[in-house]
Design an enzyme around this catalytic site. Structure first.
Site, PDB file in Angstrom:
ATOM      1  N   HIS A 170       0.827  -1.204   0.000  1.00 49.34           N
ATOM      2  CA  HIS A 170       0.000   0.000   0.000  1.00 49.34           C
ATOM      3  C   HIS A 170       0.863   1.256   0.000  1.00 49.34           C
ATOM      4  CE1 HIS A 170      -3.975  -1.603   0.192  1.00 49.34           C
ATOM      5  NE2 HIS A 170      -3.815  -2.223   1.360  1.00 49.34           N
ATOM      6  N   CYS A 182       0.094   2.504  -4.651  1.00 54.33           N
ATOM      7  CA  CYS A 182      -0.637   3.716  -5.017  1.00 54.33           C
ATOM      8  C   CYS A 182       0.221   4.950  -4.745  1.00 54.33           C
ATOM      9  CB  CYS A 182      -1.924   3.807  -4.217  1.00 54.33           C
ATOM     10  SG  CYS A 182      -3.120   2.504  -4.583  1.00 54.33           S
TER      11      CYS A 182
END
Length: 401
Positions: free
Chosen positions: A198, A254
């Protein structure tokens, strides 16, 4: 989101080919945490105001009114017209340390050692679990050992599925192993770093970021130990890199565009690929190397998410879409491909995926719809890979890991 698990005996990426895809509908997730309700958003998720306080104070110090500027660009133009601290920065930036000019990519120096640090966080058992990050590390290990001459003994994996806590990708372990990777480097060495997991953005308190946001990766213990922001990654991985050493990085998360805070960026687009200066103004702290050369492949732009999907592998296993595209481009070319060609191939693979099918950051409620609308309006939908570097080198040069 990301999720593949390596098959027993490893995986042969040579046999894998990207298929034309209509969507990421099956099992795709974005590699950023789910958004909590607005009233529960922690401060690091809040969108900052247009202007950093020091920019407003700088304009006021000349007797001008920053409130007359309607946009950040107008304020920066106002600040630049008032004095030497262009774009609202303090007048003096820290000078870079003495260093030799970094050399562009070149074949390995005889006798040089190849070392790699590969990190995969699946966050299993959490509401933000991914499926492909651990698989990414396994697939990159296969690529490096079979195609680029890395020895298994010189590849370290930090995986949150490891039975050994010393091999978990905690914040402390990541920083320790980065230090070991760079600290052992000698002229002629080739280093490789990857993070699959992440990523997010947090408010930049220093004023270094033109958009007011730092990019950050999430270690497996981020809830207790905190994120690793781009400033820290740059200081640990980039700043100490000595002369004669080259580092390649793949950041599959991301908001990965400028995760290493490098000076130059080449973004895949229609037509020629060219370099763009990343810094709107000189950073207060030195962001370059100590003479080494860095090339980073980012899964997405800073304002975009990155997909974790089972749609590309052809086997039902999850991978990071960008890591899959990176490996497929190298193996599909027999590893005889330029940096610009590699970036273009990654973009073609990711463009085969319909971005509208990638789930948003939340669970489908009103907050998600609002966030998705804001992302679409800002051009943040889709997934555009990028190359960043400390040097605007010739993108026609062959990839040399």
């Amino acid at each position: 989101a990301r999720s593949p698990g390596p098959r027993e005996g490893g995986r042969d990426r040579e046999r894998k080919r990207a298929r034309p895809l209509s969507a990421l509908a099956r099992g795709a997730r974005a590699r950023c945490p789910r958004a909590p309700p607005l009233n529960l958003l922690p401060s690091h998720f809040l969108i900052p105001p247009f202007f950093a306080p020091h920019q407003q104070d700088y304009v006021r110090s000349f007797g001008a009114d920053p409130d007359t500027a309607d946009t950040k660009d107008e304020l920066l133009a106002m600040a630049a017209s008032l004095g030497p601290a262009a774009a609202g920065r303090p007048a003096a930036a820290a000078p870079p340390p003495p260093q030799a000019a970094p050399a562009p990519p070149s074949p390995s120096t005889p006798g040089g050692t190849k070392r790699a640090l590969l990190i995969g966080c699946n966050y299993s058992g959490t509401s933000a679990a991914l499926g492909g990050c651990v698989n990414d590390a396994a697939c990159l290990t296969h690529l490096l050992t079979t195609r680029f001459g890395f020895a298994h003994a010189h590849i370290t994996q930090l995986l949150d599925t490891s039975p050994d806590p010393a091999r978990w990708p905690t914040r402390a372990n990541i920083l320790w192993h980065i230090s070991a990777l760079v600290g052992a480097a000698a002229p002629g060495d080739s280093l490789f770093f990857s993070f699959s997991g992440h990523g997010t953005q947090v408010v930049d308190a220093s004023g270094d970021e033109a958009d007011g946001l730092n990019e950050a990766i999430l270690p497996c213990d981020h809830a207790a130990a905190g994120f690793l922001v781009d400033d820290e990654l740059n200081a640990a991985l980039v700043n100490p890199l000595p002369p004669g050493v080259r580092l390649h990085a793949v950041i599959d998360a991301c908001h990965a565009g400028s995760m290493l805070d490098l000076e130059w960026r080449a973004k895949a687009r229609a037509g020629p690929i060219f370099w763009k200066q990343e810094y709107a103004y000189q950073p207060l702290t030195y962001k370059g190397t100590a003479g080494g050369f860095v090339v980073a492949f980012s899964a997405s732009r800073d304002k975009q998410t990155a997909a974790d999907t089972a749609a590309l592998s052809g086997t039902g296993e999850h991978t990071g879409a960008a890591t899959y595209a990176f490996i497929a481009a190298l193996e599909g070319s027999g590893c005889a491909i330029s940096y610009g060609g590699l970036l273009a191939s990654m973009k073609a693979t990711l463009d085969a995926v319909n971005p509208s099918a990638v789930p948003s950051m939340g669970g489908g409620g009103m907050v998600d719809k609002l966030l998705s609308g804001l992302l679409d309006a800002a051009g943040a939908s889709g997934q555009t890979p990028a190359i960043t570097s400390n040097l605007a080198f010739d993108l026609n040069a062959p990839v040399s890991l």
